[in-house]
Enzyme design. Structure first.
Site, PDB file in Angstrom:
ATOM      1  N   GLY A  27       0.827  -1.203   0.000  1.00  0.00           N
ATOM      2  CA  GLY A  27       0.000   0.000   0.000  1.00  0.00           C
ATOM      3  C   GLY A  27       0.858   1.250   0.000  1.00  0.00           C
ATOM      4  O   GLY A  27       2.073   1.217   0.245  1.00  0.00           O
ATOM      5  N   CYS A  28       0.205   2.373  -0.283  1.00  0.00           N
ATOM      6  CA  CYS A  28       0.937   3.632  -0.429  1.00  0.00           C
ATOM      7  C   CYS A  28       1.475   4.118   0.917  1.00  0.00           C
ATOM      8  O   CYS A  28       2.652   4.460   1.031  1.00  0.00           O
ATOM      9  CB  CYS A  28       0.048   4.686  -1.086  1.00  0.00           C
ATOM     10  SG  CYS A  28      -1.587   4.877  -0.359  1.00  0.00           S
ATOM     11  N   TYR A  29       0.603   4.169   1.926  1.00  0.00           N
ATOM     12  CA  TYR A  29       1.098   4.578   3.239  1.00  0.00           C
ATOM     13  C   TYR A  29       2.179   3.617   3.738  1.00  0.00           C
ATOM     14  O   TYR A  29       3.231   4.056   4.226  1.00  0.00           O
ATOM     15  CB  TYR A  29      -0.053   4.630   4.249  1.00  0.00           C
ATOM     16  CG  TYR A  29      -1.022   5.773   4.055  1.00  0.00           C
ATOM     17  CD1 TYR A  29      -0.588   7.096   4.071  1.00  0.00           C
ATOM     18  CD2 TYR A  29      -2.385   5.540   3.892  1.00  0.00           C
ATOM     19  CE1 TYR A  29      -1.489   8.149   3.918  1.00  0.00           C
ATOM     20  CE2 TYR A  29      -3.286   6.591   3.738  1.00  0.00           C
ATOM     21  CZ  TYR A  29      -2.834   7.889   3.759  1.00  0.00           C
ATOM     22  OH  TYR A  29      -3.726   8.928   3.616  1.00  0.00           O
ATOM     23  N   GLU A  69       6.848  10.305  -1.238  1.00  0.00           N
ATOM     24  CA  GLU A  69       6.720   9.444  -2.415  1.00  0.00           C
ATOM     25  C   GLU A  69       5.443   9.856  -3.128  1.00  0.00           C
ATOM     26  O   GLU A  69       4.633  10.605  -2.598  1.00  0.00           O
ATOM     27  CB  GLU A  69       6.618   7.962  -1.990  1.00  0.00           C
ATOM     28  CG  GLU A  69       5.367   7.736  -1.147  1.00  0.00           C
ATOM     29  CD  GLU A  69       5.002   6.284  -0.882  1.00  0.00           C
ATOM     30  OE1 GLU A  69       5.897   5.435  -0.879  1.00  0.00           O
ATOM     31  OE2 GLU A  69       3.801   6.040  -0.658  1.00  0.00           O
ATOM     32  N   GLY A 113       4.225   4.374  -4.292  1.00  0.00           N
ATOM     33  CA  GLY A 113       3.177   3.852  -3.415  1.00  0.00           C
ATOM     34  C   GLY A 113       2.204   2.925  -4.115  1.00  0.00           C
ATOM     35  O   GLY A 113       1.312   2.376  -3.469  1.00  0.00           O
TER      36      GLY A 113
END
Lengths: 345, 345, 345, 345
Positions: free
Chosen positions: B154-156, B315, B321
């Site tokens: 995932g991005c986070y 990012e 991400g």
């Protein structure tokens, strides 16, 4: 109804312009003098076309000449000046019998040594530090009412101090674990010809800055320490995001009490205060709900997996974080209802 | 040079469109199938006018029919689908001999019970969990090279895990004190007709959400725990700000070692990695420097007053991400140089 | 001071929310009923957290049931509904003795055939068209004062008609040469779950739409024709840009008189009108100076090389272009000073 | 494949930075010298952190010393300098045998008297005006291929000239009726410490400026006149909106031919050109589809009610409007395929 005469020293920056807007519309204040070195002779509405057509908007800027300010009949003066510069004006105006609300950092600290540590300069008027009242109207309204000199708090400090204060007083969070992450709109950086503040540089950008020891820590820790009854040192990470105005602060700390105690302490302290809106446990404030107002919205969450409290607040950095909070103090000092001229949406 | 044939299942969302962009331009990949239930028959360039004129942009969307995908000759398939939906497609495609890079949450967790705890559903394909490789190319490149099924992070999580990992391995921060504050652009919320995502609702707004137990915590804590060699539980506070793309994460934790050790550990791990840019002690990453790229920029600060480390990363939530990190994994899987088709600015 | 009771039918869109904001703060209006099918029972402040703490913000939404609206005691009703829907409500409320300010297109046109041409539907209440007053307070204040039914103008039309009207009356521009290029903020498109209105789709985007025959042309040309004393047909090109609110219109036309005559005609018509700010020849209005107000700012330039007049205006599409202009009409209808509750900045 | 050595004189503004980005990534160009008075000794990646990690990004800025530029071995020089300043550098570099692509206005006009009229200064190098080629690669590719000195067009002019040119050549619109309304992103105003360009001043703002005789009119009218075979004078109204980059132009003119002729003329001229995307009759270009590319998107509409053509275009003011168009010319001059290093999305 009685009215008061008011001056703004340094009315061409963003904080100054917010003071101008509020005071032009204030039903019990008359703006009699506004200073700006670069705009002498220009009427307010020429610098701020948004104000054209508002009664009083043809007032011309004058030079920052305190004799002229005194001659204008002003009883109250707002100082929207850089730190280090404000103190001398304050001294002069106080000597002439005006009451002063300073929006710089010059009188926010009780201790000249802390000022020197954080601002790298000898304090310009240490004799006034004990008299100056740190101007959070929700914390010490009575002292503000009587004050000759109010040091109106910084934007980040207001957003951090107000939610935390009741919890530190009641020992509901561990002071050694406080971390505050704040996000500010670009107006918080001031109106200055700096490449880093250009539209293209700030748009589509999120970044932290001023690490690890931002100057605002000095006043934040002073007020938190008073509330806790012992020295409090915190981590503070400010960020810049592409909005014109608004500060969102997320503060985390280990809970010492229950989340119910937190809710009770916040309600006890703020539920009768007109400009603090408690969103309750589970509430998530949004800066768009407070811009151009004097509100601070507060929500809180129990992170039971880690034992931490998540404390969220939103305010307008130019409003509750600067201009409107200073007017709120003025209302108290002048004996007006606290909300006079401020109830907006 | 050899090329590979590639399909994207679910190519009409923001992550899907980033994959489309990257794969159309990729010198060693040929996009042979793209699916979108709502756009069957529409050529790519009609849904994404930005792509008009790019070779391959006249490829039409097909229905999410795995037989057709297999018939297209695709050797690799990217799944840009909601969690819960992706697993069935993955199973089918793996059975047909394709290698799968899943950008949903379905295969990120090693433990089906944790999936059920965080996603509220029984895991749809638990037999694949042990085989699936959590696709951080900087962490386990060799496993990715060999994988049939990569679960792209995932991005986070990417923004939190990468900076912390070397420090937890070296025991340079206290795992019990980790707090991660992230700020994401609006594309992170997906392309869906939701009033809360309208321009007017997101513009001039900063707000936290998903508190206190965001789903991404599950994969974050899994990876941090592996690195620390013991269970790690953290606080994670995601925020939304008005930028199209970009995640900025500020992680704080109490230092167990020296700041010099931190610098050494980060350099040791990442200085030879093409997509991690170390800004050094004192560096402040800015999301505007990483948008549309596969870079993650990392800076760090010693908050000596509190003994904490301030760890910052930036990012693109759709890039490192999501989309470009998935392509980075594809490059590894296909035996291409890791940067193929990704070196952009 | 006497007050009036007011209802808003359709209070959950952007125009509705602006009416709510203005009427909650209006010193001589009491908001007694607000309708929204999707929010029955919800208090105003729950849908609009920005309003929390404002007196009256706990008023709950009711269904769009005209009996309940009549029972609320409302004397005035604002209709913030789609065209085609508003007419039936207007008919019912007028029959019950309320005075109605309709913000839809239903009563803006004098001619049912033109309505059918532009809206593709038979007019739902043609018997009211002659009675309805096109609600530009600067143009026909006396008719508005007496009206039972005011058709408040559209946002684009207000920005185009007001600057042009005095010039057409005085035959200072050639009507056959009028081209209006308008740029609107995204709130003008309404609050609806449409992918094209998502933050990510509108941010960093400028585009025209609705060409070549936007519906608003019908009311624009009607009013321009009345002023010119002969049929006027113009070109109108609306654009969308990433701001929340604000319309900027640039109108060009060949001058028939001198630029001095233009200045004189505009001053003659508007210099005593409180909400029209004439920036003079050479003035360039900026939408940021009018947002959240009822002002329209107008500037003009002589393009002597081509013999054209360049006529510029800026207004808030939700303010002078919708909500506050409707309240301005209400003020006239109720016999209040025209600026009551509107003088804001 | 052969490569060329390239210098950029004035590489610290927005146009300069776009040239840097494109030339660093260009497969057949080597950036050997970059000048910036204020940044001597600083590596590119320090001023532009976005470029860090890109091969060549450690090149340091040098002073604007033409001897050093010549010594660098540069065969081509781009001038991204203010008008009036560029001419002297061009003269020196041409004398030293370099080929020069000037992005200032200094060599765009054929007539020194027109330069003086629009720029208020005597032309600094009139002897070069006849030799300089106005660098629209779609208009005169052969002349560009052979040129020693290319005057790359302005951003507004490109967006206006390209759509109109085929129509004027074919006499399909009446030249006396042309009105061009353009909207530009803020980067078009340059990177300079000007209060009017601050984030807070440009955000949530739409405004026209530079009326009625913007300097770009001189080159626009020169090129339109050449195409029409007679003098053309137009109205041009530029606007500023809150996007980083992108120009949208709406041009209106009375049709002399049929809309089918318009379509045919545009297709005839542009359908084989790689960077002009014709959206067809009814098409509405959007700046978000062309940012960071060399594309110009063009759509057109028949306003049959008024007999006008509505001609719409979108380009990136830093791309097709400046940097990438200049690189397109360089490709022609160097004998490379026109799209080399430019095909991006």
């Amino acid at each position: 109804m009685s009215t008061i005469k008011v001056a703004i020293i340094g009315a061409s920056g963003y904080t100054g312009s917010e003071l101008v807007r509020l005071l032009l519309l204030h039903p019990r204040a008359e703006l009699v003098a506004i200073t700006s070195r670069g705009n002498v002779g220009t009427p307010l509405s020429a610098l701020y076309p948004r104000l054209a057509g508002i009664p009083g908007a043809d007032l011309p800027f004058i030079d920052a000449d305190m004799e002229a300010v005194v001659a204008s009949g002003a009883e109250f003066a707002f100082l929207a000046l850089p730190h280090g510069t404000a103190a001398a004006y304050a001294t002069t105006l106080l000597d002439q019998g005006l009451r002063v609300i300073d929006l710089s950092a010059d009188f926010r600290l009780n201790d000249a040594a802390v000022y020197e540590e954080f601002y790298g300069e000898t304090h310009p008027a240490p004799h006034l530090l004990q008299e100056a009242v740190f101007g959070l109207p929700e914390v010490r309204p009575d002292a503000i009412r009587e004050a000759r000199l109010v040091a109106s708090p910084g934007c980040y400090p207001t957003s951090i101090i107000l939610p935390l204060l009741p919890l530190l007083r009641e020992k509901l969070v561990d002071p050694a674990t406080i971390v505050a992450n704040s996000t500010s709109g670009v107006s918080g950086a001031g109106k200055k010809p700096d490449l880093a503040l250009l539209y293209v540089e700030c748009n589509e950008s999120v970044r932290a800055y001023g690490l690890p020891k931002h100057r605002h820590l000095s006043e934040i820790e002073q007020e938190l320490s008073i509330a806790a009854g012992r020295p409090v040192v915190i981590s503070f990470i400010p960020h810049l995001t592409p909005v014109n105005a608004g500060i969102h602060t997320t503060t985390t700390a280990t809970l010492s009490g229950s989340i119910g105690d937190v809710t009770a302490a916040l309600r006890e302290t703020y539920s009768h205060r007109p400009f603090v809106r408690l969103l309750g446990e589970g509430g998530c404030p949004d800066t768009k709900n407070v811009t151009r107002t004097n509100f601070i919205d507060i929500g809180w969450h129990h992170d039971s997996r880690t034992g931490r409290l998540l404390l969220l607040s939103a305010e307008d950095n130019l409003g509750k974080g600067a201009g409107s909070q200073a007017v709120q103090s003025m209302n108290l000092m002048a004996g007006f209802p606290e909300t006079t001229g401020l109830q907006m949406v």
